[in-house]
Design a protein around this motif. Structure first.
Motif, mmCIF file in Angstrom:
data_model
loop_
_atom_site.group_PDB
_atom_site.id
_atom_site.type_symbol
_atom_site.label_atom_id
_atom_site.label_comp_id
_atom_site.label_asym_id
_atom_site.label_seq_id
_atom_site.Cartn_x
_atom_site.Cartn_y
_atom_site.Cartn_z
ATOM 1 N N ALA A 36 0.828 -1.218 0.000
ATOM 2 C CA ALA A 36 0.000 0.000 0.000
ATOM 3 C C ALA A 36 0.860 1.265 0.000
ATOM 4 O O ALA A 36 0.532 2.240 -0.671
ATOM 5 N N ASP A 37 1.970 1.250 0.748
ATOM 6 C CA ASP A 37 2.809 2.462 0.795
ATOM 7 C C ASP A 37 3.472 2.718 -0.558
ATOM 8 O O ASP A 37 3.620 3.870 -0.974
ATOM 9 N N VAL A 38 3.832 1.645 -1.252
ATOM 10 C CA VAL A 38 4.437 1.816 -2.579
ATOM 11 C C VAL A 38 3.377 2.310 -3.558
ATOM 12 O O VAL A 38 3.626 3.212 -4.369
ATOM 13 N N GLN A 39 2.168 1.757 -3.434
ATOM 14 C CA GLN A 39 1.083 2.193 -4.313
ATOM 15 C C GLN A 39 0.780 3.683 -4.087
ATOM 16 O O GLN A 39 0.531 4.427 -5.039
ATOM 17 N N ALA A 40 0.860 4.106 -2.826
ATOM 18 C CA ALA A 40 0.575 5.518 -2.515
ATOM 19 C C ALA A 40 1.605 6.431 -3.188
ATOM 20 O O ALA A 40 1.260 7.506 -3.681
ATOM 21 N N ILE A 41 2.850 5.987 -3.225
ATOM 22 C CA ILE A 41 3.906 6.780 -3.888
ATOM 23 C C ILE A 41 3.638 6.823 -5.399
ATOM 24 O O ILE A 41 3.724 7.867 -6.028
ATOM 25 N N LYS A 42 3.248 5.685 -5.942
ATOM 26 C CA LYS A 42 2.946 5.626 -7.374
ATOM 27 C C LYS A 42 1.768 6.532 -7.712
ATOM 28 O O LYS A 42 1.785 7.255 -8.702
ATOM 29 N N ASP A 43 0.750 6.502 -6.856
ATOM 30 C CA ASP A 43 -0.435 7.339 -7.102
ATOM 31 C C ASP A 43 -0.075 8.822 -7.017
ATOM 32 O O ASP A 43 -0.579 9.641 -7.773
ATOM 33 N N ARG A 44 0.795 9.147 -6.085
ATOM 34 C CA ARG A 44 1.235 10.540 -5.911
ATOM 35 C C ARG A 44 2.111 10.976 -7.086
ATOM 36 O O ARG A 44 2.167 12.149 -7.441
ATOM 37 N N GLY A 45 2.830 10.004 -7.640
ATOM 38 C CA GLY A 45 3.688 10.306 -8.787
ATOM 39 C C GLY A 45 5.031 10.898 -8.404
ATOM 40 O O GLY A 45 5.805 11.323 -9.260
ATOM 41 N N VAL A 46 5.313 10.939 -7.102
ATOM 42 C CA VAL A 46 6.562 11.556 -6.627
ATOM 43 C C VAL A 46 7.122 10.754 -5.448
ATOM 44 O O VAL A 46 6.394 10.427 -4.515
ATOM 45 N N LEU A 47 8.425 10.441 -5.520
ATOM 46 C CA LEU A 47 9.127 9.848 -4.381
ATOM 47 C C LEU A 47 9.828 10.988 -3.658
ATOM 48 O O LEU A 47 10.614 11.726 -4.256
ATOM 49 N N ARG A 48 9.519 11.160 -2.365
ATOM 50 C CA ARG A 48 10.105 12.266 -1.594
ATOM 51 C C ARG A 48 11.292 11.734 -0.786
ATOM 52 O O ARG A 48 11.124 10.863 0.070
ATOM 53 N N VAL A 49 12.465 12.264 -1.081
ATOM 54 C CA VAL A 49 13.693 11.724 -0.489
ATOM 55 C C VAL A 49 14.416 12.777 0.346
ATOM 56 O O VAL A 49 14.638 13.900 -0.112
ATOM 57 N N GLY A 50 14.801 12.403 1.557
ATOM 58 C CA GLY A 50 15.600 13.278 2.409
ATOM 59 C C GLY A 50 17.070 13.089 2.070
ATOM 60 O O GLY A 50 17.573 11.964 2.107
ATOM 61 N N VAL A 51 17.738 14.178 1.691
ATOM 62 C CA VAL A 51 19.155 14.110 1.291
ATOM 63 C C VAL A 51 19.946 15.206 1.989
ATOM 64 O O VAL A 51 19.375 16.180 2.482
ATOM 65 N N LYS A 52 21.261 15.055 1.992
ATOM 66 C CA LYS A 52 22.131 16.129 2.477
ATOM 67 C C LYS A 52 22.294 17.149 1.343
ATOM 68 O O LYS A 52 22.185 16.793 0.166
ATOM 69 N N ASN A 53 22.579 18.412 1.712
ATOM 70 C CA ASN A 53 22.776 19.408 0.652
ATOM 71 C C ASN A 53 24.167 20.033 0.664
ATOM 72 O O ASN A 53 24.462 20.929 -0.109
ATOM 73 N N ALA A 54 25.046 19.544 1.569
ATOM 74 C CA ALA A 54 26.399 20.116 1.624
ATOM 75 C C ALA A 54 27.463 19.046 1.810
ATOM 76 O O ALA A 54 28.492 19.291 2.429
ATOM 77 N N VAL A 55 27.180 17.844 1.288
ATOM 78 C CA VAL A 55 28.179 16.786 1.382
ATOM 79 C C VAL A 55 28.599 16.409 -0.043
ATOM 80 O O VAL A 55 27.897 15.674 -0.750
ATOM 81 N N MET A 56 29.734 16.973 -0.448
ATOM 82 C CA MET A 56 30.255 16.769 -1.808
ATOM 83 C C MET A 56 30.386 15.288 -2.125
ATOM 84 O O MET A 56 30.933 14.528 -1.319
ATOM 85 N N GLY A 57 29.877 14.893 -3.279
ATOM 86 C CA GLY A 57 29.998 13.497 -3.708
ATOM 87 C C GLY A 57 28.864 12.613 -3.187
ATOM 88 O O GLY A 57 28.671 11.513 -3.660
#
Ligand code: GLU
Length: 301
Positions: free
Chosen positions: A54-75
């Protein structure tokens, strides 16, 4: 494009099935299908029935995977301040995971302190943010097989003359809240016989109250620790080497020690369908050499 179309078809099939349930007067089934951790049966492009959590289906229905990433770690996870473009191995893995699901990807900059809160609140679907796999963390979140191993080290101002782990005895060290850094440093100092380790307990260790041989100041983010190091508020800045790289400016050096291997994995909600999808991606990429290729392409050793 093709993949996005396929997920739209799957969503359509699911909607049809739900409508069917309602028509038969089987109330309650809709909730069951959409409940977290549940699974819905959909017809794949080959015409066979496959289970989609169900959680994967919800992501598919939303059309977007929301990912938490770092923004100041080179590479790993780095946001170009001019273009706003993200780059790094974790960005590439996030894009590949989204592509596997047939959806777009959306990045949210996270810190060691915010990444798990955002995952737990459902604001993001997964974390790809130099997140070290530990036994303690595995109790709360699922982690994939590691895609990279880093080590912890310590950054100092050359003017202070601190060069080794031994030189850190009696100093105050800046660390990030919610990180493995303080515990890793204390363990390394105990292993080197520099501090006694009396009162050290792996489970209950708290950087805020630790005073045996070394003290810690905790901060919410890395730029603040870097400023505190310049200001002499702390004597040293301790975290994974990959994270320290951007703060190693002129007049600063690493001490002569690297310790506590840090294995990075993709973190997802415990028991979620996305955990299995993420694991499949990382295992496949480790087996077919893609991870090695991404490590090289992103200038990592
Ligand atoms: N990798 C370490 C951890 O997960 C350091 C903190 C960070 O990733 O910012 O605790």
């Amino acid at each position: 494009m093709k993949k996005r179309f396929l997920s739209a078809v799957l969503a359509g099939v699911l909607t049809f099935m739900l409508a069917g349930c309602g028509g038969q007067g089987e109330s309650g089934k809709t909730d069951q299908v959409s409940a977290a951790g549940g699974a819905s049966e959909v017809v794949s492009s080959e015409g066979t029935e496959t289970e989609v959590a169900a959680d994967v289906q919800a992501i598919k229905d939303r059309g977007v995977l929301r990912v938490g990433v770092k923004n100041a770690v080179m590479g790993f996870g780095y946001e170009d301040p001019l273009t706003g473009e993200y780059s790094g191995i974790e960005i590439e893995l996030a894009k590949a995971l989204a592509e596997k699901l047939g959806v777009e990807v959306e990045f949210t900059a996270v810190t060691a302190a915010t990444r798990t809160e955002l995952l737990d609140s459902g604001d993001i679907d997964c974390v790809l943010a130099t997140f070290t796999i530990t036994d303690e963390r595995k109790e709360s979140w699922d982690f994939t097989t590691p895609y990279y191993t880093d080590h912890v080290t310590v950054l100092v101002e050359d003017a202070k003359g601190l060069k080794s782990l031994g030189d850190l005895v009696g100093t105050t060290v800046g660390v990030s809240s919610g990180s493995t850094s303080a515990k890793s440093l204390v363990k390394a100092m105990i292993e080197e016989g520099l501090i006694s380790g009396d009162g050290f307990d792996e489970e209950s260790f708290d950087p805020a109250t630790w005073t045996e041989g070394v003290k810690f100041q905790q901060y919410d983010d890395y730029p603040t620790i870097s400023t505190a190091l310049s200001a002499g508020e702390v004597d040293a800045f301790c975290v994974d080497k990959s994270i320290l790289a951007i703060y190693k400016t002129e007049g600063r050096s690493y001490i002569d020690a690297e310790f506590a291997p840090q294995e990075y994995g993709i973190a997802t909600t415990k028991g979620s369908g996305l955990s299995a999808v993420a694991e499949e991606l990382v295992s496949d990429y480790l087996a077919d050499g893609t991870i090695d290729k991404l490590i090289a392409e992103n200038g990592l050793e």
